[in-house]
Design a protein around this motif. Structure first.
Motif, PDB file in Angstrom:
ATOM      1  N   VAL A 157      -7.589 -15.606 -75.787  1.00 39.46           N
ATOM      2  CA  VAL A 157      -7.831 -15.075 -74.396  1.00 39.46           C
ATOM      3  C   VAL A 157      -6.643 -15.781 -73.634  1.00 39.46           C
ATOM      4  O   VAL A 157      -6.501 -17.065 -73.772  1.00 39.46           O
ATOM      5  CB  VAL A 157      -9.055 -15.488 -73.662  1.00 39.46           C
ATOM      6  N   THR A 158      -5.979 -15.121 -72.903  1.00 41.75           N
ATOM      7  CA  THR A 158      -4.800 -15.426 -71.920  1.00 41.75           C
ATOM      8  C   THR A 158      -5.345 -15.661 -70.637  1.00 41.75           C
ATOM      9  O   THR A 158      -5.771 -14.644 -70.142  1.00 41.75           O
ATOM     10  CB  THR A 158      -3.576 -14.840 -72.344  1.00 41.75           C
ATOM     11  N   VAL A 159      -5.090 -16.684 -69.970  1.00 40.82           N
ATOM     12  CA  VAL A 159      -5.277 -16.985 -68.297  1.00 40.82           C
ATOM     13  C   VAL A 159      -4.064 -17.522 -67.676  1.00 40.82           C
ATOM     14  O   VAL A 159      -3.308 -18.394 -68.411  1.00 40.82           O
ATOM     15  CB  VAL A 159      -6.564 -17.759 -68.039  1.00 40.82           C
ATOM     16  N   PRO A 160      -3.881 -17.310 -66.580  1.00 39.69           N
ATOM     17  CA  PRO A 160      -2.715 -17.971 -65.915  1.00 39.69           C
ATOM     18  C   PRO A 160      -2.903 -19.374 -65.612  1.00 39.69           C
ATOM     19  O   PRO A 160      -4.214 -19.725 -65.121  1.00 39.69           O
ATOM     20  CB  PRO A 160      -2.756 -17.096 -64.468  1.00 39.69           C
ATOM     21  N   THR A 161      -1.967 -20.319 -65.348  1.00 35.30           N
ATOM     22  CA  THR A 161      -2.090 -21.702 -65.061  1.00 35.30           C
ATOM     23  C   THR A 161      -2.108 -21.689 -63.558  1.00 35.30           C
ATOM     24  O   THR A 161      -2.880 -22.482 -63.039  1.00 35.30           O
ATOM     25  CB  THR A 161      -0.986 -22.294 -65.545  1.00 35.30           C
ATOM     26  N   GLY A 162      -1.515 -20.665 -63.087  1.00 33.83           N
ATOM     27  CA  GLY A 162      -1.483 -20.923 -61.412  1.00 33.83           C
ATOM     28  C   GLY A 162      -0.319 -21.961 -61.118  1.00 33.83           C
ATOM     29  O   GLY A 162      -0.398 -22.095 -59.796  1.00 33.83           O
ATOM     30  N   PHE A 163       0.231 -22.435 -62.028  1.00 28.38           N
ATOM     31  CA  PHE A 163       1.242 -23.558 -61.617  1.00 28.38           C
ATOM     32  C   PHE A 163       2.537 -22.913 -60.778  1.00 28.38           C
ATOM     33  O   PHE A 163       3.030 -22.096 -61.593  1.00 28.38           O
ATOM     34  CB  PHE A 163       1.856 -24.363 -62.958  1.00 28.38           C
ATOM     35  N   THR A 164       2.746 -23.147 -59.694  1.00 28.03           N
ATOM     36  CA  THR A 164       3.764 -22.627 -59.088  1.00 28.03           C
ATOM     37  C   THR A 164       5.053 -23.287 -59.123  1.00 28.03           C
ATOM     38  O   THR A 164       6.189 -22.784 -58.813  1.00 28.03           O
ATOM     39  CB  THR A 164       3.674 -22.458 -57.647  1.00 28.03           C
ATOM     40  N   LYS A 165       5.052 -24.613 -59.646  1.00 26.29           N
ATOM     41  CA  LYS A 165       6.280 -25.216 -59.957  1.00 26.29           C
ATOM     42  C   LYS A 165       6.136 -26.025 -61.596  1.00 26.29           C
ATOM     43  O   LYS A 165       5.109 -26.194 -61.926  1.00 26.29           O
ATOM     44  CB  LYS A 165       6.439 -26.195 -58.631  1.00 26.29           C
ATOM     45  N   ASP A 166       7.114 -26.388 -61.953  1.00 24.58           N
ATOM     46  CA  ASP A 166       7.226 -27.200 -63.151  1.00 24.58           C
ATOM     47  C   ASP A 166       6.136 -28.595 -62.921  1.00 24.58           C
ATOM     48  O   ASP A 166       6.366 -28.923 -62.090  1.00 24.58           O
ATOM     49  CB  ASP A 166       8.613 -27.721 -63.654  1.00 24.58           C
ATOM     50  N   THR A 167       5.280 -28.626 -63.909  1.00 25.49           N
ATOM     51  CA  THR A 167       4.254 -29.674 -63.688  1.00 25.49           C
ATOM     52  C   THR A 167       4.189 -30.548 -64.759  1.00 25.49           C
ATOM     53  O   THR A 167       4.221 -30.150 -66.005  1.00 25.49           O
ATOM     54  CB  THR A 167       3.056 -28.854 -63.329  1.00 25.49           C
ATOM     55  N   TRP A 168       4.346 -31.958 -64.576  1.00 31.68           N
ATOM     56  CA  TRP A 168       4.014 -32.968 -65.793  1.00 31.68           C
ATOM     57  C   TRP A 168       2.531 -33.229 -65.610  1.00 31.68           C
ATOM     58  O   TRP A 168       2.007 -33.830 -64.666  1.00 31.68           O
ATOM     59  CB  TRP A 168       4.946 -34.283 -65.283  1.00 31.68           C
ATOM     60  N   VAL A 169       1.820 -32.747 -66.793  1.00 33.08           N
ATOM     61  CA  VAL A 169       0.291 -33.030 -66.912  1.00 33.08           C
ATOM     62  C   VAL A 169       0.344 -34.309 -67.756  1.00 33.08           C
ATOM     63  O   VAL A 169       1.141 -34.556 -68.815  1.00 33.08           O
ATOM     64  CB  VAL A 169      -0.244 -31.932 -67.623  1.00 33.08           C
TER      65      VAL A 169
END
Ligand code: HEC
Length: 448
Positions: A157-169
């Motif tokens: 299943v594919t879902v959006p991260t919703g990350f609007t900018k590059d994100t260091w997790v």
């Protein structure tokens, strides 16, 4: 005679007690419970994936003989790395002395002993093990009330991260609502493409009928155009009962998830007799500033075309062409996860250093498709080193997972097709371009 004994006991009271102690049987309270707390209760407690709980003496006692067999054969806890090879930070297999303790306990009446010897009960984490800065809503999955151990199909299943900018997790926790039925869930990050329908499951296990079955022509390559063809990045991080959360802070590192990425989850549920609806969430901790070191998920593969990859019917030990990659940077190899399907038999990761020296860093002699285990390690790998991976497949009727030994099996993402797909994770300096970690590689499968 009697009087003499009595006298000795009386005079050497303390020593006699010590001797008695030595001869006393192995007990649950003193000897067995600590092993269960350390190696078994992550799965063997209410609400978790194992069918029975080992929290208390009462619950555990009926399983004594089965436990002895399961640990002596190393069926439990699930751990498939050859102990002679490599060094793993997440190794939770039993030491020979611990196996002996459980065997002795089972052989000597599986007694409780003195409850005063018991360690305090473990306060098992329920829910979030990280304090997520961001929680992404994952899929909602209906698990039918099928009986225990009934197979239900894998899906992605594919879902959006919703990350609007590059994100260091800095850490990722995949959290099912009902761990009791969530056998494992793996995820990968993908750039969004127009053909993706969010939240729509793609089933992995349905073998298409003879007419519908797409047998690749010679020379054809398997690629992301295949239905649900996002396999290249589906196992960057996994939820697996008993395994710790992926925490890159251990390596003073973080992973970069580009803006607008999607998450593709690969989910495997095992029903337990009760229908439930599972809401999956993915939690992240996020670095306030770019880290010193970068965690990069990578993968390689045997050639996928039908000329090179075609497992003959009834072949019990087919050797796959190897998967090879060469590091074009100094890296620290920190993670390995073999991935094959029902016919996967064994896999071995070997580093070939620039001076020609070879080091086997992981050998899984009896691969089990049902456990997508990852192995954490720490190996410094100089530029110019080759990672060479070998694997065998069992397409014979002796393989109890084999759905059809009379079929030639080609490369493909569906579980009735095969994959020879070693995943691995490395840590590099933050300034290293991840596209330049492997020699001659363009965009990195499975990498951000
Ligand atoms: C990662 C999860 C996990 C851990 C850790 C784990 N188990 Fe299990 N165990 C299971 C599951 C799931 C089953 C049922 C399915 C199966 O048999 O594979 C099971 C089944 C068993 C069985 C029944 C075996 C059989 O053949 O029917 C025994 C006995 C057992 N476990 C003992 C242990 C002991 C002892 C430990 C620790 C030393 C342990 N397990 C650790 C998940 C786990």
């Amino acid at each position: 005679m009697f009087a003499k004994c009595f006298l000795v006991t009386l005079v050497l009271g303390g020593a006699a007690i010590a001797a008695d102690d030595h001869a006393s049987p192995v007990t649950f309270s003193k000897d067995v419970l600590p092993i269960l707390q350390k190696n078994c209760q992550t799965c063997h407690r209410p609400g978790q994936i194992a069918p029975m709980s080992f929290l208390t003496y009462k619950e555990t006692r009926p399983w004594a003989k089965a436990m002895k067999v399961a640990v002596a054969s190393r069926k439990m806890p699930p751990w498939f790395a050859d102990p002679q090879v490599g060094r793993f930070l997440n190794d939770h297999s039993l030491k020979p002395t611990e196996i002996e303790t459980i065997a002795k306990w089972a052989n000597t009446g599986a007694v409780e002993g003195d409850p005063k010897d018991m360690l305090a009960a473990v306060n098992w984490p329920d829910g979030w093990q990280i304090q997520p800065d961001v929680i992404v809503r994952g899929p909602v999955v209906d698990i039918p009330a099928h009986p225990k151990n009934d197979v239900i199909e894998w899906m992605s299943v594919t879902v959006p991260t919703g990350f609007t900018k590059d994100t260091w997790v800095t850490s990722v926790q995949i959290k099912p609502e009902h761990p009791a039925v969530a056998h494992h869930i793996c995820l990968g990050f993908n750039a969004h493409t127009a053909d993706v329908t969010y939240f729509e499951p793609v089933w992995q296990d349905k073998e298409r009928d003879t007419e519908g079955s797409a047998i690749p022509s010679k020379g054809a390559t398997f690629g992301p155009a295949t239905p649900g063809g996002r396999f290249t990045s589906m196992a960057e991080d996994c939820y697996l009962p008993g395994n710790p959360v992926a925490d890159y802070r251990e390596f003073q590192a973080a992973k970069l998830v580009p803006a607008g990425s999607d998450i593709t989850l690969n989910l495997h549920y095992t029903p337990n007799g009760t229908a439930v609806t599972d809401h999956v969430q993915v939690g992240f901790t996020i670095a306030k500033e770019p880290p010193q070191r970068r965690y990069v998920s990578l993968s390689t593969s045997a050639p996928m075309d039908a000329t090179h990859f075609a497992i003959p019917p009834n072949d019990g030990n087919w050797q796959s062409p190897p998967a090879d990659v060469t590091f074009d940077q100094d890296v620290e190899l920190v993670y390995m996860m073999p991935h094959m399907h029902f016919r996967g038999k064994d896999m071995k990761y070997t580093l070939v250093y620039p001076d020609g020296r070879k080091e086997v860093v992981l050998s899984v002699p009896h691969y089990d498709f049902n456990w997508q285990l990852g192995y954490s390690t720490s190996v410094k790998v100089p530029k110019g080193t080759k990672l060479h991976v070998d694997a065998h497949f069992d397409n014979s009727p002796n393989n109890k997972f084999n759905p059809n030994p009379s079929r030639t099996v080609y490369y493909g993402e569906m579980t009735w097709e095969e994959m020879m797909f070693p995943f691995f994770g490395v840590v590099v300096d933050k300034d290293v371009d991840p596209k330049k970690i492997l020699l001659g590689r363009g965009p990195i499968p499975g990498g951000a």
